[in-house]
Design a protein around this motif. Sequence first.
Motif, PDB file in Angstrom:
ATOM      1  N   LYS A  35       0.828  -1.216   0.000  1.00 11.29           N
ATOM      2  CA  LYS A  35       0.000   0.000   0.000  1.00 11.29           C
ATOM      3  C   LYS A  35       0.858   1.260   0.000  1.00 11.29           C
ATOM      4  CE  LYS A  35      -3.299   0.704   2.735  1.00 11.29           C
ATOM      5  NZ  LYS A  35      -4.077   0.850   3.986  1.00 11.29           N
ATOM      6  N   GLY A  36       1.910   1.241   0.813  1.00  9.45           N
ATOM      7  CA  GLY A  36       2.711   2.436   0.996  1.00  9.45           C
ATOM      8  C   GLY A  36       4.108   2.317   0.417  1.00  9.45           C
ATOM      9  N   GLU A  37       4.757   3.469   0.227  1.00  8.73           N
ATOM     10  CA  GLU A  37       6.123   3.494  -0.298  1.00  8.73           C
ATOM     11  C   GLU A  37       7.086   2.791   0.650  1.00  8.73           C
ATOM     12  OE1 GLU A  37       9.152   4.183  -3.000  1.00  8.73           O
ATOM     13  OE2 GLU A  37       6.976   4.371  -3.239  1.00  8.73           O
ATOM     14  N   ALA A  38       6.874   2.946   1.957  1.00  2.00           N
ATOM     15  CA  ALA A  38       7.737   2.260   2.928  1.00  2.00           C
ATOM     16  C   ALA A  38       7.626   0.755   2.775  1.00  2.00           C
ATOM     17  CB  ALA A  38       7.375   2.678   4.350  1.00  2.00           C
ATOM     18  N   GLY A  39       6.420   0.255   2.552  1.00  2.00           N
ATOM     19  CA  GLY A  39       6.236  -1.188   2.356  1.00  2.00           C
ATOM     20  C   GLY A  39       6.970  -1.689   1.131  1.00  2.00           C
ATOM     21  N   ARG A  40       6.909  -0.930   0.036  1.00  2.00           N
ATOM     22  CA  ARG A  40       7.630  -1.342  -1.173  1.00  2.00           C
ATOM     23  C   ARG A  40       9.134  -1.300  -0.933  1.00  2.00           C
ATOM     24  NH1 ARG A  40       3.182   1.323  -3.142  1.00  2.00           N
ATOM     25  NH2 ARG A  40       4.142   3.385  -3.212  1.00  2.00           N
ATOM     26  N   PHE A  41       9.589  -0.280  -0.214  1.00  2.00           N
ATOM     27  CA  PHE A  41      11.018  -0.173   0.098  1.00  2.00           C
ATOM     28  C   PHE A  41      11.466  -1.373   0.945  1.00  2.00           C
ATOM     29  CE2 PHE A  41      14.592   1.244   2.708  1.00  2.00           C
ATOM     30  CZ  PHE A  41      15.420   1.854   1.782  1.00  2.00           C
ATOM     31  N   TYR A  42      10.678  -1.755   1.930  1.00  2.00           N
ATOM     32  CA  TYR A  42      11.032  -2.903   2.773  1.00  2.00           C
ATOM     33  C   TYR A  42      10.970  -4.206   1.978  1.00  2.00           C
ATOM     34  CZ  TYR A  42      10.555   0.323   6.715  1.00  2.00           C
ATOM     35  OH  TYR A  42      10.699   1.361   7.588  1.00  2.00           O
ATOM     36  N   GLY A  43      10.041  -4.276   1.029  1.00  2.00           N
ATOM     37  CA  GLY A  43       9.993  -5.464   0.174  1.00  2.00           C
ATOM     38  C   GLY A  43      11.254  -5.605  -0.658  1.00  2.00           C
ATOM     39  N   VAL A  44      11.790  -4.473  -1.130  1.00  2.00           N
ATOM     40  CA  VAL A  44      13.052  -4.491  -1.884  1.00  2.00           C
ATOM     41  C   VAL A  44      14.190  -4.981  -0.988  1.00  2.00           C
ATOM     42  CG1 VAL A  44      14.782  -3.052  -3.036  1.00  2.00           C
ATOM     43  CG2 VAL A  44      12.351  -2.715  -3.533  1.00  2.00           C
ATOM     44  N   GLN A  45      14.193  -4.587   0.276  1.00  2.00           N
ATOM     45  CA  GLN A  45      15.258  -5.032   1.192  1.00  2.00           C
ATOM     46  C   GLN A  45      15.209  -6.549   1.381  1.00  2.00           C
ATOM     47  OE1 GLN A  45      17.288  -2.533   1.489  1.00  2.00           O
ATOM     48  NE2 GLN A  45      15.592  -1.369   0.592  1.00  2.00           N
ATOM     49  N   THR A  46      14.002  -7.098   1.481  1.00  2.00           N
ATOM     50  CA  THR A  46      13.871  -8.551   1.612  1.00  2.00           C
ATOM     51  C   THR A  46      14.322  -9.247   0.332  1.00  2.00           C
ATOM     52  OG1 THR A  46      12.060  -8.355   3.204  1.00  2.00           O
ATOM     53  CG2 THR A  46      12.264 -10.451   2.043  1.00  2.00           C
ATOM     54  N   LEU A  47      13.966  -8.681  -0.817  1.00  2.00           N
ATOM     55  CA  LEU A  47      14.422  -9.238  -2.097  1.00  2.00           C
ATOM     56  C   LEU A  47      15.943  -9.261  -2.148  1.00  2.00           C
ATOM     57  CD1 LEU A  47      14.118 -10.158  -5.037  1.00  2.00           C
ATOM     58  CD2 LEU A  47      13.871  -7.731  -5.668  1.00  2.00           C
ATOM     59  N   ARG A  48      16.582  -8.194  -1.731  1.00  4.25           N
ATOM     60  CA  ARG A  48      18.041  -8.133  -1.732  1.00  4.25           C
ATOM     61  C   ARG A  48      18.633  -9.225  -0.852  1.00  4.25           C
ATOM     62  NH1 ARG A  48      20.096  -1.922  -1.803  1.00  4.25           N
ATOM     63  NH2 ARG A  48      21.959  -3.034  -1.149  1.00  4.25           N
ATOM     64  N   GLN A  49      18.086  -9.387   0.339  1.00  2.00           N
ATOM     65  CA  GLN A  49      18.599 -10.418   1.244  1.00  2.00           C
ATOM     66  C   GLN A  49      18.366 -11.816   0.674  1.00  2.00           C
ATOM     67  OE1 GLN A  49      17.819 -10.268   5.464  1.00  2.00           O
ATOM     68  NE2 GLN A  49      17.437  -8.069   5.406  1.00  2.00           N
ATOM     69  N   TRP A  50      17.178 -12.030   0.097  1.00  2.00           N
ATOM     70  CA  TRP A  50      16.865 -13.348  -0.467  1.00  2.00           C
ATOM     71  C   TRP A  50      17.822 -13.678  -1.622  1.00  2.00           C
ATOM     72  CZ3 TRP A  50      14.114 -17.167   1.444  1.00  2.00           C
ATOM     73  CH2 TRP A  50      13.691 -18.217   0.623  1.00  2.00           C
ATOM     74  N   ALA A  51      18.145 -12.672  -2.410  1.00  2.00           N
ATOM     75  CA  ALA A  51      19.078 -12.888  -3.520  1.00  2.00           C
ATOM     76  C   ALA A  51      20.473 -13.217  -3.003  1.00  2.00           C
ATOM     77  CB  ALA A  51      19.117 -11.645  -4.408  1.00  2.00           C
ATOM     78  N   GLU A  52      20.896 -12.546  -1.918  1.00  2.00           N
ATOM     79  CA  GLU A  52      22.214 -12.821  -1.351  1.00  2.00           C
ATOM     80  C   GLU A  52      22.301 -14.246  -0.824  1.00  2.00           C
ATOM     81  OE1 GLU A  52      24.823 -10.982  -1.525  1.00  2.00           O
ATOM     82  OE2 GLU A  52      23.841  -9.222  -2.400  1.00  2.00           O
ATOM     83  N   MET A  53      21.164 -14.792  -0.412  1.00  2.00           N
ATOM     84  CA  MET A  53      21.142 -16.168   0.117  1.00  2.00           C
ATOM     85  C   MET A  53      21.094 -17.214  -0.998  1.00  2.00           C
ATOM     86  SD  MET A  53      18.320 -15.411   3.086  1.00  2.00           S
ATOM     87  CE  MET A  53      17.888 -17.145   3.187  1.00  2.00           C
ATOM     88  N   SER A  54      20.810 -16.778  -2.222  1.00  2.00           N
ATOM     89  CA  SER A  54      20.660 -17.711  -3.338  1.00  2.00           C
ATOM     90  C   SER A  54      22.002 -17.961  -4.010  1.00  2.00           C
ATOM     91  CB  SER A  54      19.660 -17.153  -4.353  1.00  2.00           C
ATOM     92  OG  SER A  54      18.417 -16.879  -3.736  1.00  2.00           O
ATOM     93  N   SER A  55      22.060 -19.011  -4.772  1.00  2.00           N
ATOM     94  CA  SER A  55      23.282 -19.341  -5.502  1.00  2.00           C
ATOM     95  C   SER A  55      23.264 -18.628  -6.840  1.00  2.00           C
ATOM     96  CB  SER A  55      23.373 -20.861  -5.710  1.00  2.00           C
ATOM     97  OG  SER A  55      22.231 -21.341  -6.391  1.00  2.00           O
ATOM     98  N   GLY A  56      24.286 -17.794  -7.064  1.00  2.00           N
ATOM     99  CA  GLY A  56      24.358 -17.058  -8.309  1.00  2.00           C
ATOM    100  C   GLY A  56      23.197 -16.097  -8.440  1.00  2.00           C
ATOM    101  N   LYS A  57      22.617 -16.043  -9.625  1.00  2.00           N
ATOM    102  CA  LYS A  57      21.489 -15.149  -9.873  1.00  2.00           C
ATOM    103  C   LYS A  57      20.186 -15.914 -10.073  1.00  2.00           C
ATOM    104  CE  LYS A  57      24.425 -11.483 -11.746  1.00  2.00           C
ATOM    105  NZ  LYS A  57      24.787 -10.657 -12.916  1.00  2.00           N
ATOM    106  N   GLU A  58      20.159 -17.140  -9.546  1.00  2.00           N
ATOM    107  CA  GLU A  58      18.951 -17.958  -9.568  1.00  2.00           C
ATOM    108  C   GLU A  58      18.286 -17.871  -8.203  1.00  2.00           C
ATOM    109  OE1 GLU A  58      17.570 -19.976 -12.060  1.00  2.00           O
ATOM    110  OE2 GLU A  58      18.961 -18.951 -13.423  1.00  2.00           O
ATOM    111  N   LEU A  59      17.084 -17.309  -8.154  1.00  2.00           N
ATOM    112  CA  LEU A  59      16.372 -17.132  -6.899  1.00  2.00           C
ATOM    113  C   LEU A  59      15.356 -18.249  -6.687  1.00  2.00           C
ATOM    114  CD1 LEU A  59      17.662 -14.337  -7.250  1.00  2.00           C
ATOM    115  CD2 LEU A  59      15.518 -13.338  -6.433  1.00  2.00           C
ATOM    116  N   ARG A  60      15.359 -18.830  -5.510  1.00  2.00           N
ATOM    117  CA  ARG A  60      14.354 -19.827  -5.167  1.00  2.00           C
ATOM    118  C   ARG A  60      12.980 -19.162  -5.142  1.00  2.00           C
ATOM    119  NH1 ARG A  60      13.821 -24.624  -1.923  1.00  2.00           N
ATOM    120  NH2 ARG A  60      11.678 -25.300  -2.322  1.00  2.00           N
ATOM    121  N   ALA A  61      11.994 -19.801  -5.763  1.00  2.00           N
ATOM    122  CA  ALA A  61      10.644 -19.265  -5.775  1.00  2.00           C
ATOM    123  C   ALA A  61      10.085 -19.238  -4.350  1.00  2.00           C
ATOM    124  CB  ALA A  61       9.756 -20.101  -6.689  1.00  2.00           C
TER     125      ALA A  61
END
Length: 267
Positions: free
Chosen positions: A121-147
């Motif tokens: 709903k809010g810009e803060a929520g989208r910003f926090y979602g991006v932070q989670t995406l970044r962390q999830w990508a760092e936990m993945s192997s290479g540039k393949e993200l687990r669904a």
Amino acid sequence: RESTGSNPESDPEGRNMALLAILILTSMVMAQETPSTPGRDLVPKPQELTLLEGKVSLESVTVRAPEGTAKEDLLAWFKEKGIPSSPGATEVILEASGPEDLGEEGYLLTIADRSVRIAAKGEAGRFYGVQTLRQWAEMSSGKELRAVKIRDWPVQKHRGFKGWAVRWQMPEYSAMADFMSRLKMNFLMLCYGSFSESFNRFREPYPESWLKDLRGLVEFCRRRHVTLCLSLNPSIGGGNIEYSSEKDYEVIRNKCLGLGKEGVRWF
């Protein structure tokens, strides 16, 4: 040796053995939670996480997002990681609407079907979602993200830190604001001990150079969804405030009003 009783204070060796036993048991429990445990290293831990089938590639992307801090941070991260924009690539979509029950700071992150979607709903929520995406990508192997599907929202309205006295100046506060935003914290208090005009020289105005730096920090925090709070303690460090003095009252009042014009809203 033989214990002299059940009181830990009278049996330090027994107390140490008990602490060692607790440490061992804790280590055994943590060992069962392997690094592959879904969401184990996400900070803070999401409220809900569901693994889905498949993977999504971030070799190249197509971004669709409203203008704002979330899009800016997302594009800066892609640039840092060398992930190019390409037609027909994995879609990364920031949606300007999201589930009502997640509030302004909550978000829904879905990585599946050759796309990454963050709905909030809010810009803060989208910003926090991006932070989670970044962390999830760092936990993945290479540039393949687990669904995965993640629903997350904050439990506490205010989440943050107070600075550390004279050891912290504007650069330290800026660094802390950036660090906090990555972990979805939103409240930073400037310690009165960092600035003498906030305690033992409270009757003196803040220097113009300091106010210029403060304006920059306020804007920096705003773009990271961090509320800045400034504290004053004129009764410490030789400030010698006179609580019955109308003059001292006006000094403090005018100081707060002046800082309010610079964008500070919390004291």
